[in-house]
Enzyme design. Sequence first.
Site, PDB file in Angstrom:
ATOM      1  N   TYR A  14     -22.687 -41.449  11.224  1.00 26.41           N
ATOM      2  CA  TYR A  14     -22.463 -42.767  11.812  1.00 26.41           C
ATOM      3  C   TYR A  14     -22.066 -42.777  13.292  1.00 26.41           C
ATOM      4  O   TYR A  14     -21.845 -43.834  13.853  1.00 26.41           O
ATOM      5  CB  TYR A  14     -21.418 -43.558  10.990  1.00 26.41           C
ATOM      6  CG  TYR A  14     -20.076 -42.847  10.825  1.00 26.41           C
ATOM      7  CD1 TYR A  14     -19.118 -42.890  11.831  1.00 26.41           C
ATOM      8  CD2 TYR A  14     -19.777 -42.135   9.666  1.00 26.41           C
ATOM      9  CE1 TYR A  14     -17.902 -42.246  11.684  1.00 26.41           C
ATOM     10  CE2 TYR A  14     -18.563 -41.496   9.501  1.00 26.41           C
ATOM     11  CZ  TYR A  14     -17.628 -41.558  10.516  1.00 26.41           C
ATOM     12  OH  TYR A  14     -16.430 -40.906  10.372  1.00 26.41           O
ATOM     13  N   ARG A  60     -10.596 -39.809  17.727  1.00 28.06           N
ATOM     14  CA  ARG A  60     -10.569 -38.893  16.589  1.00 28.06           C
ATOM     15  C   ARG A  60     -11.733 -37.919  16.749  1.00 28.06           C
ATOM     16  O   ARG A  60     -12.874 -38.268  16.497  1.00 28.06           O
ATOM     17  CB  ARG A  60     -10.733 -39.728  15.290  1.00 28.06           C
ATOM     18  CG  ARG A  60     -10.400 -38.986  14.013  1.00 28.06           C
ATOM     19  CD  ARG A  60     -10.991 -39.730  12.818  1.00 28.06           C
ATOM     20  NE  ARG A  60     -12.413 -39.484  12.731  1.00 28.06           N
ATOM     21  CZ  ARG A  60     -13.304 -40.307  12.174  1.00 28.06           C
ATOM     22  NH1 ARG A  60     -12.924 -41.444  11.638  1.00 28.06           N
ATOM     23  NH2 ARG A  60     -14.588 -39.998  12.139  1.00 28.06           N
ATOM     24  N   HIS A 113     -13.027 -38.176   9.630  1.00 23.80           N
ATOM     25  CA  HIS A 113     -11.893 -38.973   9.149  1.00 23.80           C
ATOM     26  C   HIS A 113     -10.971 -38.108   8.280  1.00 23.80           C
ATOM     27  O   HIS A 113      -9.768 -38.030   8.501  1.00 23.80           O
ATOM     28  CB  HIS A 113     -12.395 -40.185   8.362  1.00 23.80           C
ATOM     29  CG  HIS A 113     -11.313 -40.907   7.637  1.00 23.80           C
ATOM     30  ND1 HIS A 113     -10.332 -41.623   8.292  1.00 23.80           N
ATOM     31  CD2 HIS A 113     -11.022 -40.985   6.319  1.00 23.80           C
ATOM     32  CE1 HIS A 113      -9.500 -42.130   7.394  1.00 23.80           C
ATOM     33  NE2 HIS A 113      -9.894 -41.758   6.205  1.00 23.80           N
TER      34      HIS A 113
HETATM   35  C1  LIG Z   1      -4.936 -50.783   1.760  1.00 22.21           C
HETATM   36  C2  LIG Z   1      -5.978 -49.711   1.909  1.00 22.21           C
HETATM   37  N1  LIG Z   1      -7.270 -50.070   2.061  1.00 22.21           N
HETATM   38  C3  LIG Z   1      -8.217 -49.116   2.227  1.00 22.21           C
HETATM   39  C4  LIG Z   1      -7.862 -47.773   2.206  1.00 22.21           C
HETATM   40  C5  LIG Z   1      -8.948 -46.704   2.414  1.00 22.21           C
HETATM   41  N2  LIG Z   1      -8.790 -46.115   3.754  1.00 22.21           N
HETATM   42  C6  LIG Z   1      -8.189 -44.927   3.933  1.00 22.21           C
HETATM   43  S1  LIG Z   1      -8.123 -44.490   5.548  1.00 22.21           S
HETATM   44  C7  LIG Z   1      -8.921 -45.898   6.028  1.00 22.21           C
HETATM   45  C8  LIG Z   1      -9.229 -46.154   7.480  1.00 22.21           C
HETATM   46  C9  LIG Z   1      -8.020 -46.278   8.317  1.00 22.21           C
HETATM   47  O1  LIG Z   1      -8.383 -46.319   9.666  1.00 22.21           O
HETATM   48  P1  LIG Z   1      -7.308 -46.384  10.822  1.00 22.21           P
HETATM   49  O2  LIG Z   1      -6.251 -47.375  10.472  1.00 22.21           O
HETATM   50  O3  LIG Z   1      -8.034 -46.591  12.080  1.00 22.21           O
HETATM   51  O4  LIG Z   1      -6.602 -44.962  10.797  1.00 22.21           O
HETATM   52  P2  LIG Z   1      -7.241 -43.511  11.082  1.00 22.21           P
HETATM   53  O5  LIG Z   1      -7.667 -42.972   9.736  1.00 22.21           O
HETATM   54  O6  LIG Z   1      -8.375 -43.684  12.014  1.00 22.21           O
HETATM   55  O7  LIG Z   1      -6.144 -42.681  11.627  1.00 22.21           O
HETATM   56  C10 LIG Z   1      -9.234 -46.689   4.921  1.00 22.21           C
HETATM   57  C11 LIG Z   1      -9.957 -47.960   4.989  1.00 22.21           C
HETATM   58  C12 LIG Z   1      -6.504 -47.453   2.016  1.00 22.21           C
HETATM   59  N3  LIG Z   1      -6.068 -46.184   1.998  1.00 22.21           N
HETATM   60  N4  LIG Z   1      -5.572 -48.432   1.893  1.00 22.21           N
END
Ligand SMILES: Cc1ncc(C[n+]2csc(CCOP(=O)(O)OP(=O)(O)O)c2C)c(N)n1
Length: 386
Positions: A290, A277, A281
């Site tokens: 970080y 990425r 985010h």
């Molecule tokens: C069930 C749930 N827990 C926490 C969140 C908050 N949240 C949004 S994005 C994220 C990280 C996701 O990371 P990843 O699966 O690696 O996907 P990326 O964003 O890197 O594409 C989190 C914890 C959420 N949306 N849904």
Amino acid sequence: MTVESTAAARKPRRTSKRTSAAKKPQSSEPQLVQLLTPEGERVEHPDYSIDLSADELRGLYRDMVLTRRFDAEATALQRQGELGLWASLLGQEAAQIGSGRALRDDDYVFPTYREHGVAWCRGVDPTNLLGMFRGVNHGGWDPNSNNFHLYTIVIGSQTLHATGYAMGVAKDGADSAVIAYFGDGASSQGDVAESFTFSAVYNAPVVFFCQNNQWAISEPTERQTRVPLYQRAQGFGFPGVRVDGNDVLACLAVTRSALERARRGEGPTLVEAFTYRMGAHTTSDDPTKYRADEERAAWEAKDPILRLRAYLEKEKFADEAFFTALDEESETLGKRVREAVRAMPDPDPMALFEHGYADGNSLVDEERAQFAAYQASFADSAEEGK
Ligand SMILES: Cc1ncc(C[n+]2csc(CCOP(=O)(O)OP(=O)(O)O)c2C)c(N)n1
Ligand SMILES: [Mg+2]
């Protein structure tokens, strides 16, 4: 670069011995399917061959360039206050275009919130992706028009939807397949483990496409797993494969093969697209807090678009006129998106209460009445101000 050396490039994290999870895996470096090196050299892989015409290669390049241009426009629109939020796919174009172009029209896609390149491949108008991020609708497109489900924010939940849908496809006796996108962070969710179990034991025709972009907001991948993610599949009884997620050819070949396996009734496959990425985010995040700049710089050298361009130029599959015309097409797309977003009408605030229940609900009725009164209070103060 290995998982270990990526971790080494990161800013040191203050962790106690008890909580530190960053032990090096015991296994040797994971195998990575690659068909195009970061320098744009074409290489072969014994299990995944692909033979594309110059026209098809230019098509993949065009898809990636236009997706990146659209994404940049959306980020700019957020910065200008036109969108509430944007989740950029910068760096993940090859993973999304390669896998997206492996799909047949009758296949069904369950995305996260970052699959703008896959949406592009499905023919969803890019402007439709922006309504939810502007806060003017709850989705933005009809999932069944393009077999592309609505964006899903609840991490990992769409893998269950995909599994259930795939079990239905099998019951219908159809030979289409289903693909579920999710991230490295989502791999820690119970929903994902449950979908692996169900899809395996019911032999569901689903491909789990994990974009391991190394980060789940500020949590690095070594906080999600002690083994390379693709190896998780083995414990559930189906194959897993790690592909160079910045190599559009390898992503296409590996996803195509997994989809064909699903169509043959041989069940699920986990594809781990090893990528990065490059941006934040979302526009609400500041990754400088970080992660180290050197890490991003190391991945810039593996840019998915530059390596395909290098290959196209070296093999004379594309000339200057092609690149110039594409630049112009990109600018036209950016302008179209910008104008479309600015022209999106604000919805009636009361529409917030629609669609929750098909037959209404007394609690929602009560909340609607409260909100109507609240709205009306503004009308009064506007009158007083005159
Ligand atoms: C069930 C749930 N827990 C926490 C969140 C908050 N949240 C949004 S994005 C994220 C990280 C996701 O990371 P990843 O699966 O690696 O996907 P990326 O964003 O890197 O594409 C989190 C914890 C959420 N949306 N849904
Ligand atoms: Mg991630």
